[in-house]
Design a protein around this motif. Structure first.
Motif, short mmCIF file in Angstrom:
data_model
loop_
_atom_site.label_atom_id
_atom_site.label_comp_id
_atom_site.label_asym_id
_atom_site.label_seq_id
_atom_site.Cartn_x
_atom_site.Cartn_y
_atom_site.Cartn_z
N VAL A 1 0.89 -1.40 -0.15
CA VAL A 1 0.01 0.15 -0.03
C VAL A 1 0.85 1.22 0.01
N VAL A 2 1.95 1.20 0.76
CA VAL A 2 2.95 2.27 0.46
C VAL A 2 3.19 2.59 -0.73
N ASN A 3 3.46 1.53 -1.45
CA ASN A 3 4.13 1.48 -2.77
C ASN A 3 2.95 1.99 -3.76
N MET A 4 1.82 1.87 -3.28
CA MET A 4 0.82 2.45 -4.46
C MET A 4 0.76 4.08 -4.35
N PHE A 5 1.36 4.51 -3.21
CA PHE A 5 1.66 5.82 -3.42
C PHE A 5 2.81 6.11 -4.01
N LEU A 6 4.01 5.56 -3.59
CA LEU A 6 5.48 5.83 -3.89
C LEU A 6 5.55 5.84 -5.24
N PHE A 7 5.17 4.79 -6.04
CA PHE A 7 5.45 4.83 -7.27
C PHE A 7 4.68 5.61 -8.31
N PRO A 8 3.31 5.63 -8.29
CA PRO A 8 2.89 6.68 -9.10
C PRO A 8 3.37 8.18 -8.97
N PHE A 9 3.41 8.45 -7.57
CA PHE A 9 4.19 9.72 -7.19
C PHE A 9 5.60 9.78 -7.98
N ALA A 10 6.34 8.62 -7.90
CA ALA A 10 7.61 8.91 -8.47
C ALA A 10 7.80 8.86 -10.01
N MET A 11 6.51 8.39 -10.84
CA MET A 11 6.44 8.74 -11.89
C MET A 11 5.91 10.07 -12.48
N MET A 12 5.10 10.59 -11.56
CA MET A 12 4.92 11.87 -11.76
C MET A 12 5.92 12.92 -11.76
N MET A 13 7.10 12.57 -10.79
CA MET A 13 8.16 13.45 -10.73
C MET A 13 9.29 13.11 -11.49
N GLY A 14 9.20 12.26 -12.50
CA GLY A 14 10.09 11.90 -13.42
C GLY A 14 11.09 10.97 -13.44
N GLY A 15 10.33 9.89 -12.56
CA GLY A 15 11.15 8.72 -12.51
C GLY A 15 11.14 7.86 -13.58
N ASP A 16 12.38 7.20 -14.05
CA ASP A 16 12.42 6.53 -15.09
C ASP A 16 12.41 5.03 -15.19
N PHE A 17 10.92 4.91 -15.01
CA PHE A 17 10.74 3.33 -14.95
C PHE A 17 9.18 3.40 -15.80
N SER A 18 8.63 2.26 -15.96
CA SER A 18 7.32 2.25 -16.73
C SER A 18 6.15 1.77 -15.88
N ILE A 19 4.84 1.69 -16.02
CA ILE A 19 3.71 1.08 -15.51
C ILE A 19 4.22 -0.45 -15.17
N MET A 20 4.57 -0.95 -16.25
CA MET A 20 4.75 -2.32 -16.15
C MET A 20 5.83 -2.80 -15.29
N ASP A 21 6.90 -1.95 -15.28
CA ASP A 21 8.23 -2.08 -14.29
C ASP A 21 7.52 -2.19 -12.75
#
Length: 269
Positions: free
Chosen positions: A211-231
Protein backbone atom coordinates in the motif's frame (compact mmCIF):
# COMPACT_ATOMS: atom_id res chain seq x y z
CA UNK A 1 -5.27 -4.22 33.51
CA UNK A 2 -5.62 -3.13 29.86
CA UNK A 3 -3.54 -6.00 28.44
CA UNK A 4 -5.53 -8.81 26.79
CA UNK A 5 -4.01 -12.30 26.88
CA UNK A 6 -3.17 -13.99 23.54
CA UNK A 7 -5.77 -16.71 24.11
CA UNK A 8 -8.42 -13.96 24.20
CA UNK A 9 -7.27 -11.56 21.49
CA UNK A 10 -6.54 -14.39 19.04
CA UNK A 11 -10.27 -15.15 18.95
CA UNK A 12 -10.94 -11.44 18.39
CA UNK A 13 -8.62 -11.61 15.37
CA UNK A 14 -10.78 -14.32 13.79
CA UNK A 15 -13.96 -12.41 14.69
CA UNK A 16 -12.54 -9.30 13.00
CA UNK A 17 -11.80 -11.23 9.82
CA UNK A 18 -15.34 -12.59 9.71
CA UNK A 19 -16.97 -9.20 10.29
CA UNK A 20 -14.97 -7.59 7.49
CA UNK A 21 -16.24 -10.16 5.00
CA UNK A 22 -19.85 -9.32 5.87
CA UNK A 23 -19.33 -5.57 5.49
CA UNK A 24 -21.21 -3.62 2.80
CA UNK A 25 -19.13 -2.85 -0.30
CA UNK A 26 -19.63 0.89 0.25
CA UNK A 27 -18.06 0.66 3.70
CA UNK A 28 -15.22 -1.55 2.44
CA UNK A 29 -14.34 1.06 -0.20
CA UNK A 30 -14.57 4.06 2.13
CA UNK A 31 -12.43 2.43 4.80
CA UNK A 32 -9.87 1.18 2.28
CA UNK A 33 -9.72 4.57 0.51
CA UNK A 34 -9.08 6.45 3.73
CA UNK A 35 -6.51 3.90 4.89
CA UNK A 36 -4.55 4.24 1.63
CA UNK A 37 -4.67 8.03 1.81
CA UNK A 38 -3.57 8.26 5.46
CA UNK A 39 -0.73 5.78 4.99
CA UNK A 40 0.42 7.68 1.90
CA UNK A 41 0.58 11.03 3.70
CA UNK A 42 2.48 9.35 6.55
CA UNK A 43 4.99 7.98 4.02
CA UNK A 44 5.52 11.48 2.56
CA UNK A 45 5.99 12.81 6.07
CA UNK A 46 8.54 10.15 7.00
CA UNK A 47 10.58 10.54 3.80
CA UNK A 48 10.51 14.34 4.15
CA UNK A 49 11.77 14.18 7.73
CA UNK A 50 14.48 11.72 6.72
CA UNK A 51 15.69 14.05 3.94
CA UNK A 52 15.52 17.22 6.04
CA UNK A 53 17.42 15.73 8.97
CA UNK A 54 19.72 13.46 6.98
CA UNK A 55 18.79 10.71 9.44
CA UNK A 56 16.32 8.19 7.89
CA UNK A 57 15.82 6.55 11.29
CA UNK A 58 13.95 9.64 12.49
CA UNK A 59 11.50 9.23 9.63
CA UNK A 60 11.04 5.56 10.58
CA UNK A 61 10.37 6.55 14.19
CA UNK A 62 7.60 8.92 13.08
CA UNK A 63 6.03 6.97 10.19
CA UNK A 64 3.83 4.74 12.44
CA UNK A 65 1.67 7.74 13.42
CA UNK A 66 -0.29 7.27 10.19
CA UNK A 67 -0.67 3.52 10.67
CA UNK A 68 -1.85 3.94 14.26
CA UNK A 69 -4.40 6.61 13.33
CA UNK A 70 -5.95 4.65 10.48
CA UNK A 71 -6.42 1.53 12.60
CA UNK A 72 -7.79 3.46 15.56
CA UNK A 73 -10.36 4.89 13.12
CA UNK A 74 -11.31 1.41 11.90
CA UNK A 75 -9.93 1.75 8.35
CA UNK A 76 -8.49 -1.21 6.44
CA UNK A 77 -5.24 -1.93 4.60
CA UNK A 78 -4.79 -4.78 2.14
CA UNK A 79 -1.93 -6.09 4.28
CA UNK A 80 -4.27 -6.38 7.26
CA UNK A 81 -7.12 -8.20 5.49
CA UNK A 82 -4.54 -10.59 3.99
CA UNK A 83 -4.10 -11.87 7.55
CA UNK A 84 -7.52 -11.53 9.15
CA UNK A 85 -9.98 -12.80 6.54
CA UNK A 86 -8.38 -16.20 5.73
CA UNK A 87 -8.47 -17.09 9.42
CA UNK A 88 -12.27 -16.81 9.38
CA UNK A 89 -12.32 -19.35 6.52
CA UNK A 90 -9.87 -21.67 8.29
CA UNK A 91 -12.08 -21.45 11.40
CA UNK A 92 -15.08 -22.47 9.24
CA UNK A 93 -17.12 -19.37 10.05
CA UNK A 94 -20.57 -19.43 8.36
CA UNK A 95 -20.81 -17.76 4.98
CA UNK A 96 -17.04 -17.37 4.61
CA UNK A 97 -15.82 -18.72 1.27
CA UNK A 98 -12.68 -18.33 -0.83
CA UNK A 99 -14.51 -16.38 -3.60
CA UNK A 100 -15.86 -14.00 -0.95
CA UNK A 101 -12.38 -13.47 0.48
CA UNK A 102 -10.88 -12.80 -2.97
CA UNK A 103 -13.67 -10.35 -3.81
CA UNK A 104 -13.06 -8.53 -0.52
CA UNK A 105 -9.33 -8.33 -1.24
CA UNK A 106 -10.09 -6.88 -4.66
CA UNK A 107 -12.28 -4.09 -3.26
CA UNK A 108 -9.72 -3.27 -0.56
CA UNK A 109 -6.93 -3.16 -3.16
CA UNK A 110 -8.93 -0.74 -5.32
CA UNK A 111 -9.83 1.44 -2.33
CA UNK A 112 -6.24 1.55 -1.03
CA UNK A 113 -4.92 2.32 -4.50
CA UNK A 114 -7.44 5.11 -5.07
CA UNK A 115 -6.62 6.72 -1.72
CA UNK A 116 -2.85 6.47 -2.21
CA UNK A 117 -3.11 7.75 -5.80
CA UNK A 118 -5.16 10.76 -4.66
CA UNK A 119 -2.45 11.75 -2.20
CA UNK A 120 0.22 11.14 -4.87
CA UNK A 121 -1.49 13.63 -7.23
CA UNK A 122 -2.01 16.20 -4.47
CA UNK A 123 1.59 16.00 -3.22
CA UNK A 124 2.96 16.09 -6.78
CA UNK A 125 1.03 19.33 -7.27
CA UNK A 126 2.42 20.71 -4.01
CA UNK A 127 6.04 19.89 -4.89
CA UNK A 128 5.79 21.37 -8.41
CA UNK A 129 3.57 24.41 -7.73
CA UNK A 130 0.69 22.88 -9.64
CA UNK A 131 3.02 21.11 -12.13
CA UNK A 132 4.43 24.51 -13.18
CA UNK A 133 8.04 23.83 -12.07
CA UNK A 134 10.51 20.99 -11.75
CA UNK A 135 10.09 18.84 -8.62
CA UNK A 136 11.91 19.94 -5.49
CA UNK A 137 14.50 17.94 -3.54
CA UNK A 138 11.93 15.67 -1.93
CA UNK A 139 10.20 14.95 -5.24
CA UNK A 140 13.51 14.06 -6.86
CA UNK A 141 14.50 11.82 -3.96
CA UNK A 142 11.24 9.85 -4.13
CA UNK A 143 11.57 9.54 -7.92
CA UNK A 144 14.96 7.86 -7.44
CA UNK A 145 13.49 5.55 -4.79
CA UNK A 146 10.94 4.45 -7.37
CA UNK A 147 13.66 3.71 -9.91
CA UNK A 148 15.81 1.79 -7.44
CA UNK A 149 12.89 -0.37 -6.30
CA UNK A 150 11.81 -1.39 -9.79
CA UNK A 151 14.60 -1.46 -12.37
CA UNK A 152 17.03 -1.88 -9.47
CA UNK A 153 15.52 -5.33 -8.90
CA UNK A 154 14.87 -6.01 -12.59
CA UNK A 155 18.56 -6.13 -13.47
CA UNK A 156 18.99 -9.18 -11.20
CA UNK A 157 16.20 -11.16 -12.89
CA UNK A 158 14.63 -13.93 -10.83
CA UNK A 159 17.01 -13.23 -7.95
CA UNK A 160 15.77 -9.63 -7.83
CA UNK A 161 12.12 -10.78 -7.96
CA UNK A 162 12.70 -13.19 -5.08
CA UNK A 163 14.49 -10.50 -3.09
CA UNK A 164 11.55 -8.13 -3.30
CA UNK A 165 9.14 -10.99 -2.54
CA UNK A 166 11.09 -11.78 0.65
CA UNK A 167 11.20 -8.10 1.61
CA UNK A 168 7.42 -8.10 1.19
CA UNK A 169 7.15 -11.15 3.47
CA UNK A 170 9.27 -9.57 6.18
CA UNK A 171 7.33 -6.33 5.87
CA UNK A 172 3.92 -7.83 6.52
CA UNK A 173 5.25 -10.05 9.27
CA UNK A 174 5.94 -6.81 11.11
CA UNK A 175 2.94 -4.83 9.86
CA UNK A 176 0.50 -7.62 10.71
CA UNK A 177 1.94 -7.68 14.22
CA UNK A 178 0.94 -4.02 14.29
CA UNK A 179 -2.58 -4.94 13.16
CA UNK A 180 -2.78 -7.52 15.95
CA UNK A 181 -1.29 -4.95 18.32
CA UNK A 182 -4.49 -2.91 18.06
CA UNK A 183 -6.29 -5.82 19.75
CA UNK A 184 -3.92 -6.57 22.64
CA UNK A 185 -5.03 -3.68 24.82
CA UNK A 186 -8.24 -1.94 25.83
CA UNK A 187 -6.52 1.46 26.20
CA UNK A 188 -5.64 3.83 23.37
CA UNK A 189 -2.09 4.27 24.67
CA UNK A 190 -1.59 0.50 24.90
CA UNK A 191 -2.85 0.00 21.34
CA UNK A 192 -0.64 2.84 20.11
CA UNK A 193 2.53 1.39 21.62
CA UNK A 194 1.79 -2.16 20.43
CA UNK A 195 1.18 -0.93 16.87
CA UNK A 196 4.09 1.50 16.84
CA UNK A 197 6.95 -0.90 17.52
CA UNK A 198 6.73 -3.41 14.63
CA UNK A 199 5.69 -0.78 12.06
CA UNK A 200 8.70 1.36 12.95
CA UNK A 201 10.90 -1.70 12.45
CA UNK A 202 9.52 -2.44 8.96
CA UNK A 203 10.03 1.14 7.77
CA UNK A 204 13.51 1.45 9.25
CA UNK A 205 14.60 -1.79 7.56
CA UNK A 206 13.30 -0.69 4.16
CA UNK A 207 10.97 -3.65 3.72
CA UNK A 208 8.30 -3.47 1.00
CA UNK A 209 4.68 -2.58 1.78
CA UNK A 210 2.20 -2.92 -1.09
CA UNK A 211 0.00 0.00 0.00
CA UNK A 212 2.89 2.40 0.67
CA UNK A 213 4.10 1.52 -2.83
CA UNK A 214 0.67 2.39 -4.27
CA UNK A 215 1.62 5.96 -3.38
CA UNK A 216 5.36 5.84 -3.86
CA UNK A 217 5.52 4.64 -7.45
CA UNK A 218 2.76 6.72 -9.08
CA UNK A 219 4.22 9.75 -7.31
CA UNK A 220 7.72 8.85 -8.49
CA UNK A 221 6.48 8.61 -12.09
CA UNK A 222 4.88 12.06 -11.80
CA UNK A 223 8.21 13.36 -10.53
CA UNK A 224 10.04 12.00 -13.58
CA UNK A 225 11.13 8.56 -12.38
CA UNK A 226 12.64 6.56 -15.24
CA UNK A 227 10.55 3.38 -15.15
CA UNK A 228 7.29 2.19 -16.68
CA UNK A 229 3.91 1.15 -15.28
CA UNK A 230 4.76 -2.41 -16.31
CA UNK A 231 8.05 -2.18 -14.38
CA UNK A 232 6.10 -1.05 -11.34
CA UNK A 233 3.65 -3.94 -11.41
CA UNK A 234 6.02 -6.75 -12.46
CA UNK A 235 9.04 -5.70 -10.42
CA UNK A 236 7.36 -4.27 -7.36
CA UNK A 237 3.60 -4.32 -6.70
CA UNK A 238 2.89 -7.96 -7.66
CA UNK A 239 5.82 -9.64 -5.86
CA UNK A 240 5.41 -7.30 -2.89
CA UNK A 241 1.68 -8.04 -2.54
CA UNK A 242 2.35 -11.78 -2.77
CA UNK A 243 5.12 -11.50 -0.21
CA UNK A 244 2.85 -9.45 2.07
CA UNK A 245 0.21 -12.19 1.83
CA UNK A 246 2.57 -15.06 2.59
CA UNK A 247 4.51 -13.30 5.34
CA UNK A 248 1.54 -11.89 7.21
CA UNK A 249 -0.62 -15.00 6.99
CA UNK A 250 2.09 -17.59 7.68
CA UNK A 251 4.28 -15.80 10.22
CA UNK A 252 1.56 -13.96 12.16
CA UNK A 253 -1.97 -15.19 11.42
CA UNK A 254 -1.48 -18.94 11.25
CA UNK A 255 1.05 -18.96 14.08
CA UNK A 256 -1.36 -17.19 16.44
CA UNK A 257 -4.35 -19.22 15.29
CA UNK A 258 -2.60 -22.56 15.65
CA UNK A 259 -1.28 -22.07 19.14
CA UNK A 260 -3.91 -19.76 20.70
CA UNK A 261 -7.21 -20.64 18.98
CA UNK A 262 -6.68 -24.28 18.02
CA UNK A 263 -4.55 -24.95 21.07
CA UNK A 264 -2.98 -28.40 21.26
CA UNK A 265 -4.31 -30.48 24.19
CA UNK A 266 -2.10 -30.54 27.25
CA UNK A 267 -0.46 -33.82 28.14
CA UNK A 268 -1.40 -35.38 31.42
CA UNK A 269 1.29 -37.05 33.46
Amino acid sequence: MSYIAPSEFAVKVVDAGESKLHMATRDVMIRAYMAGAILAIAAVFAVTIGIQTGVPLIGALLFPVGFCMLYLLGYDLLTGVFVLTPLAWIDKRPGVTIPRILKHWGWVFLGNFAGALTVAVLMAAVYTYGFATEPNEIGNKIAHIGENRTIGYKEYGFGGWMTIFIRGMLCNWMVSLGVIGAMVSTSVSGKFIAMWMPVMLFFAMGFEHSVVNMFLFPFAMMMGGDFSIMDYFLWNEIPVALGNLVGGLALTGLALYTTHVKTAPKRSF
